[in-house]
Scaffold this active site. Structure first.
Site, PDB file in Angstrom:
ATOM      1  N   HIS A  82     -24.112 -17.671  31.393  1.00 42.46           N
ATOM      2  CA  HIS A  82     -23.742 -18.983  31.915  1.00 42.46           C
ATOM      3  C   HIS A  82     -24.614 -20.060  31.295  1.00 42.46           C
ATOM      4  O   HIS A  82     -25.831 -19.949  31.261  1.00 42.46           O
ATOM      5  CB  HIS A  82     -23.911 -19.004  33.436  1.00 42.46           C
ATOM      6  N   ASP A 161     -19.213 -24.308  47.272  1.00 39.00           N
ATOM      7  CA  ASP A 161     -19.697 -25.056  46.106  1.00 39.00           C
ATOM      8  C   ASP A 161     -18.670 -26.088  45.657  1.00 39.00           C
ATOM      9  O   ASP A 161     -19.020 -27.177  45.213  1.00 39.00           O
ATOM     10  CB  ASP A 161     -20.040 -24.118  44.947  1.00 39.00           C
ATOM     11  N   ARG A 168     -21.393 -34.102  45.545  1.00 42.46           N
ATOM     12  CA  ARG A 168     -22.575 -34.446  44.737  1.00 42.46           C
ATOM     13  C   ARG A 168     -22.194 -35.351  43.576  1.00 42.46           C
ATOM     14  O   ARG A 168     -22.915 -36.281  43.223  1.00 42.46           O
ATOM     15  CB  ARG A 168     -23.242 -33.162  44.214  1.00 42.46           C
ATOM     16  N   SER A 183     -25.720 -23.802  43.388  1.00 44.05           N
ATOM     17  CA  SER A 183     -24.341 -24.021  42.939  1.00 44.05           C
ATOM     18  C   SER A 183     -23.980 -23.013  41.844  1.00 44.05           C
ATOM     19  O   SER A 183     -22.948 -22.324  41.901  1.00 44.05           O
ATOM     20  CB  SER A 183     -24.219 -25.457  42.411  1.00 44.05           C
ATOM     21  N   LYS A 187     -21.754 -19.010  42.408  1.00 45.65           N
ATOM     22  CA  LYS A 187     -20.514 -18.691  41.691  1.00 45.65           C
ATOM     23  C   LYS A 187     -20.705 -17.467  40.791  1.00 45.65           C
ATOM     24  O   LYS A 187     -19.853 -16.591  40.711  1.00 45.65           O
ATOM     25  CB  LYS A 187     -20.083 -19.888  40.836  1.00 45.65           C
TER      26      LYS A 187
HETATM   27  N1  URA Z   1     -23.101 -26.465  36.929  1.00 47.07           N
HETATM   28  C1  URA Z   1     -22.750 -26.065  38.171  1.00 47.07           C
HETATM   29  O1  URA Z   1     -21.895 -25.214  38.347  1.00 47.07           O
HETATM   30  N2  URA Z   1     -23.369 -26.642  39.216  1.00 47.07           N
HETATM   31  C2  URA Z   1     -24.324 -27.595  39.073  1.00 47.07           C
HETATM   32  O2  URA Z   1     -24.847 -28.054  40.071  1.00 47.07           O
HETATM   33  C3  URA Z   1     -24.676 -27.997  37.785  1.00 47.07           C
HETATM   34  C4  URA Z   1     -24.050 -27.402  36.704  1.00 47.07           C
END
Ligand code: URA
Length: 445
Positions: A82, A161, A168, A183, A187
């Site tokens: 990621h 999220d 946000r 966050s 995921k």
């Molecule tokens: N990517 C995400 O999935 N969440 C964040 O808060 C920042 C980058």
């Protein structure tokens, strides 16, 4: 305790308990907490922070707000990677193919680009025919048979999220370490990978502006993953300058193919190799073996071949992709596209770039979106001939801009790009590469 009391506690710098975070997230997902209260709490967290334990609890609550694929579901050891978000970051397309060609399974759940950052799904879907809306069964099947699949993350993973990220985004609370960490990890942990490599970006195009802050974010996320029994790694990489020479969806696919053919730009090729080695190390290879396997996958053409099979497997038309690429290489433009050159206003050295502005310029040409529902132009983007650290002469071409959908934006985009590049006196210099690496048993960081 009610939500108002929880907000007040965090506002006054208190440490939230498991019961309090559970109450907030649980009720929020059921629609029982109005957005203004969650927004207030997000701002309190943004300003007062969260300690490691609170961050861990928040992460677990968000993780269990939706479906969770248990590790082991895909049979063999499966790795995921990621990136925290970048400009010109097409590494997934390259390293997925390399790692799978080395016999390690890759389960990649990806997102779309938003704001100045690009997303792997948009890059994949810029290839004629490709679909990433795979069901969990299709995803698992492709991983078993081909060794890799790239799918869009469905809303059933970490729905908390989805709600929090949207809030946000519009309340100025994105750049908060505990909020970013929970966050991303909620995921990632929902998707069933056994090993997860995090590419944490720092610099003018990243959420974390300094390498030190990026390293701290990486450490927190690595711990969150390890606490859930995953094999974790992280690399802290430079986003003070776009990665590679191309920004924009199809342009990035072409460049990923160049790397797989052994003729990609040096910065991108090196970063891809390091990340691929990291993923192999997470799967249990020793660093020397990992390095040798990555080199072999590239030099033998196995990784390139696997990339083609991945595209075909996800309904892509490789022949059409090759035709588009050949046409572009021969003509320097897409068949029905527009192009202009951006030239240096003065001689000197490119001292720095505002990489976020570069991403926004590409978006303005049609490559990105402001809202998730906007459509993108796969052919829009930027090709850099010169990047930070390089000497330029007045009038020399710095970059080419492409669009097939918004020719009226080309002039303004050219001004935007120039305002993102600072040219001044001085010697040419090399951009720093990877700042730090966290890998199991590597003795690093
Ligand atoms: N990517 C995400 O999935 N969440 C964040 O808060 C920042 C980058």
């Amino acid at each position: 305790m009610g939500i108002v009391e929880i907000i007040k506690k965090k506002r006054d710098g208190g440490v939230l308990s498991e019961a309090e975070i559970h109450e907030w997230i649980g009720k929020m997902v059921k629609g029982e907490v109005p957005d203004y209260q969650s927004s207030a709490l997000l701002m309190a967290i943004f300003l007062k922070g969260m300690d490691r334990e609170e961050t861990k609890i928040l992460n677990m609550e968000m993780l269990h707000s939706g479906d969770v694929v248990a590790p082991g579901t895909f049979g063999d050891f499966v790795v995921d990677k990621h990136s925290t978000g970048g400009v010109g970051d097409k590494t997934t397309l390259v390293i997925g193919a390399i790692v799978a060609a080395c016999g390690v399974k890759v389960a990649k759940m990806s997102g779309r680009g938003l704001g100045h950052t690009g997303g792997t799904l948009d890059k994949m879907e810029s290839i004629p025919g490709v679909r990433c809306d795979l069901s969990t069964d299709e995803f698992a099947e492709k991983i078993k048979t081909l060794g890799i699949a790239i799918a869009g993350q469905t809303g059933s993973f970490a729905p908390a999220d989805k709600i929090l990220y949207a809030l946000r985004d519009v309340t100025g609370t994105v750049e908060s370490l505990p909020l970013i960490a929970s966050s991303i990890m909620s995921k990632k942990l929902a998707c069933g990978a056994d090993g997860i490599l995090l590419d944490v970006k720092y610099g003018s195009g990243a959420f974390m502006k300094t390498p030190e802050d990026a390293l701290e974010l990486a450490r927190v996320m690595v711990k969150l993953g390890e606490d859930c029994g995953r094999i974790m790694g992280a690399m802290i990489t430079n986003m003070d300058v776009p990665l590679g020479a191309n920004v924009g969806n199809l342009l990035e696919v072409f460049e990923a193919m160049d790397v797989l053919e052994g003729r990609g730009p040096k910065d991108l090729t090196e970063e891809c190799k390091e990340l691929a080695e990291g993923m192999l190390i997470l799967a249990g290879k020793d660093p020397k073996e990992a390095k040798a396997q990555v080199e072999e996958a590239l030099s033998s053409g196995k990784a390139y071949e696997l990339f083609g099979r991945l595209i075909t497997e996800q309904a892509g038309r490789v022949g059409e992709l090759e035709e588009l690429r050949t046409y572009f290489k021969e003509h320097g433009i897409f068949e029905n596209g527009y192009r202009i050159e951006v030239c240096a206003p003065a001689s000197g050295v490119i001292r720095r770039m505002d990489t976020e502005k570069v991403g926004l310029t590409s978006s303005f040409l049609g490559a990105g979106r402001e809202k998730l529902t906007d459509t993108i132009d796969p052919e829009a983007g930027i090709h850099f001939r010169k990047k930070t650290g390089e000497a330029v002469r007045e009038g020399e071409v710095l970059a080419e801009l492409f669009t097939s959908s918004r020719p009226e934006n080309l002039e303004k985009a050219s001004e935007m790009l120039l305002s993102a590049m600072e040219i001044g006196a001085g010697e040419a210099f090399e951009n720093p590469g990877t700042y730090a690496t966290i890998l199991p048993n590597s003795g690093k960081v």
